[in-house]
Design a protein around this motif. Structure first.
Motif, PDB file in Angstrom:
ATOM      1  N   LYS A 152       0.807  -1.218   0.000  1.00 30.50           N
ATOM      2  CA  LYS A 152       0.000   0.000   0.000  1.00 30.50           C
ATOM      3  C   LYS A 152       0.840   1.268   0.000  1.00 30.50           C
ATOM      4  O   LYS A 152       0.346   2.346  -0.349  1.00 30.50           O
ATOM      5  N   GLU A 153       2.135   1.154   0.367  1.00 31.94           N
ATOM      6  CA  GLU A 153       3.013   2.321   0.293  1.00 31.94           C
ATOM      7  C   GLU A 153       3.272   2.684  -1.173  1.00 31.94           C
ATOM      8  O   GLU A 153       3.411   1.803  -2.016  1.00 31.94           O
ATOM      9  N   ARG A 154       3.353   3.964  -1.461  1.00 33.43           N
ATOM     10  CA  ARG A 154       3.621   4.428  -2.837  1.00 33.43           C
ATOM     11  C   ARG A 154       5.128   4.458  -3.047  1.00 33.43           C
ATOM     12  O   ARG A 154       5.802   5.424  -2.709  1.00 33.43           O
ATOM     13  N   LEU A 155       5.643   3.372  -3.634  1.00 33.22           N
ATOM     14  CA  LEU A 155       7.091   3.167  -3.720  1.00 33.22           C
ATOM     15  C   LEU A 155       7.669   3.535  -5.088  1.00 33.22           C
ATOM     16  O   LEU A 155       8.866   3.385  -5.296  1.00 33.22           O
ATOM     17  N   ILE A 156       6.833   4.007  -5.991  1.00 32.53           N
ATOM     18  CA  ILE A 156       7.283   4.395  -7.333  1.00 32.53           C
ATOM     19  C   ILE A 156       6.575   5.683  -7.748  1.00 32.53           C
ATOM     20  O   ILE A 156       5.380   5.859  -7.486  1.00 32.53           O
ATOM     21  N   THR A 157       7.318   6.566  -8.414  1.00 33.89           N
ATOM     22  CA  THR A 157       6.713   7.696  -9.115  1.00 33.89           C
ATOM     23  C   THR A 157       6.769   7.383 -10.600  1.00 33.89           C
ATOM     24  O   THR A 157       7.849   7.247 -11.179  1.00 33.89           O
ATOM     25  N   TYR A 158       5.594   7.222 -11.185  1.00 29.53           N
ATOM     26  CA  TYR A 158       5.453   6.799 -12.580  1.00 29.53           C
ATOM     27  C   TYR A 158       5.111   8.006 -13.442  1.00 29.53           C
ATOM     28  O   TYR A 158       4.170   8.744 -13.146  1.00 29.53           O
ATOM     29  N   ARG A 159       5.876   8.216 -14.513  1.00 34.77           N
ATOM     30  CA  ARG A 159       5.631   9.358 -15.398  1.00 34.77           C
ATOM     31  C   ARG A 159       4.620   8.980 -16.484  1.00 34.77           C
ATOM     32  O   ARG A 159       4.717   7.911 -17.078  1.00 34.77           O
TER      33      ARG A 159
END
Length: 302
Positions: free
Chosen positions: A193-200
């Protein structure tokens, strides 16, 4: 020997690849190798890659553009780690990404682990939260109607990736088909549930030409997945008149809930929604009620 092999294909990624590389090298978990495949870039991508001298980086520099499928398969072959983590050259990994996914995988919770993401719109600069599902039952059932897994967030046992690899005949939905094969083979999925990626996200990803190609291969993948699960491929999500869509949608829900016990009400609703019109209008309250009733029936019946 590295425990985790991170695979990063790159093609004309000069603007963002340095940030992507740094986000992997600066992970809290350090026993890794980072395999970077420059797939014949015509910009300064190779120069950026060569500016890094970290001994954990393995550089594969191609003068010809072979395509991302071949690049990923070659990196899978070269990976020495017990686990493989995927990473695109324009995304950004949270510093704790590999540590948290490794803990989940080694605990035996799953065979393949992803995560929620931040979605960065390259045009507006706006950062949004992704809409994710997290349990194995939800993720594997939803693969019948769309792919809810972010490629750059995925990590799993290397033996699974080496068994399946990417299908070279499916070029616009290759990730989707890879997860479909693994899911049908019984491997368990989990999204942290943690946001572990920033996706472009780019305009090209939503262009009409791209979407038309993606739509065709998506239908092909959905049909293959149903066949692999032993479900009639005629139950793939497509627009149908009301009586037929109720029958087809109910049939698919029944089969999926039998295959994957514990599908949530929300996931059942999303599966059935793919058989309905998405535009709001006069019939919207009725289609929403229809969706809710079918999803409740499927959830309670299972």
């Amino acid at each position: 020997m590295p425990l985790i092999s991170v695979l990063m294909p790159a093609y004309n990624s000069e603007l963002y690849i340095a940030e992507a590389i740094k986000s992997i090298l600066n992970q809290s978990y350090q026993n890794i190798e980072l395999i970077i495949f420059d797939d014949g870039s015509s910009d300064k991508t190779r120069r950026v890659i060569e500016s890094f001298s970290d001994p954990r980086i393995i550089k594969i520099l191609s003068d010809q553009n072979y395509g991302v499928v071949r690049a990923r398969n070659e990196m899978i072959d070269k990976a020495r780690g017990q686990y493989i983590a995927l990473m695109d050259a324009d995304d950004i990994a949270d510093p704790s990404r590999l540590e948290k996914q490794l803990a989940s995988l080694e605990s035996g919770e799953s065979d393949l682990c992803g995560s929620a993401q931040w979605v960065l719109d390259e045009v507006t600069g706006q950062l949004k939260k992704s809409k994710d599902k997290f349990t194995d039952s939800d993720l594997r059932s939803l693969l019948s109607v769309y792919c809810g897994l972010c490629n750059s967030a995925m990590m799993g046992r290397a033996e699974i990736f080496k068994r399946f690899k990417y299908d070279t005949s499916i070029l616009t939905s290759e990730d989707y088909y890879l997860w479909v094969q693994m899911a049908a083979a019984g491997y368990r999925f989990l999204n942290l549930k943690e946001r572990l990626i920033t996706y472009r996200r780019y305009p090209a990803q939503t262009s009409s030409i791209h979407l038309d190609k993606f739509k065709l291969t998506t239908i092909e993948v959905q049909k293959k997945y149903l066949e692999l699960l032993g479900i009639s491929s005629e139950l793939y999500p497509h627009q149908l008149p009301w009586p037929k869509r109720v029958a087809a949608g109910a049939g698919l829900l029944r089969a999926l809930n039998k295959q994957f016990p514990g599908i949530s009400l929300q996931a059942n609703s999303e599966i059935y929604a793919r058989f309905q019109y998405r535009k709001n209008g006069l019939w919207t309250p009725f289609t929403r009620l229809e969706r809710l009733l079918l999803a409740l029936w499927a959830t309670l019946a299972s």
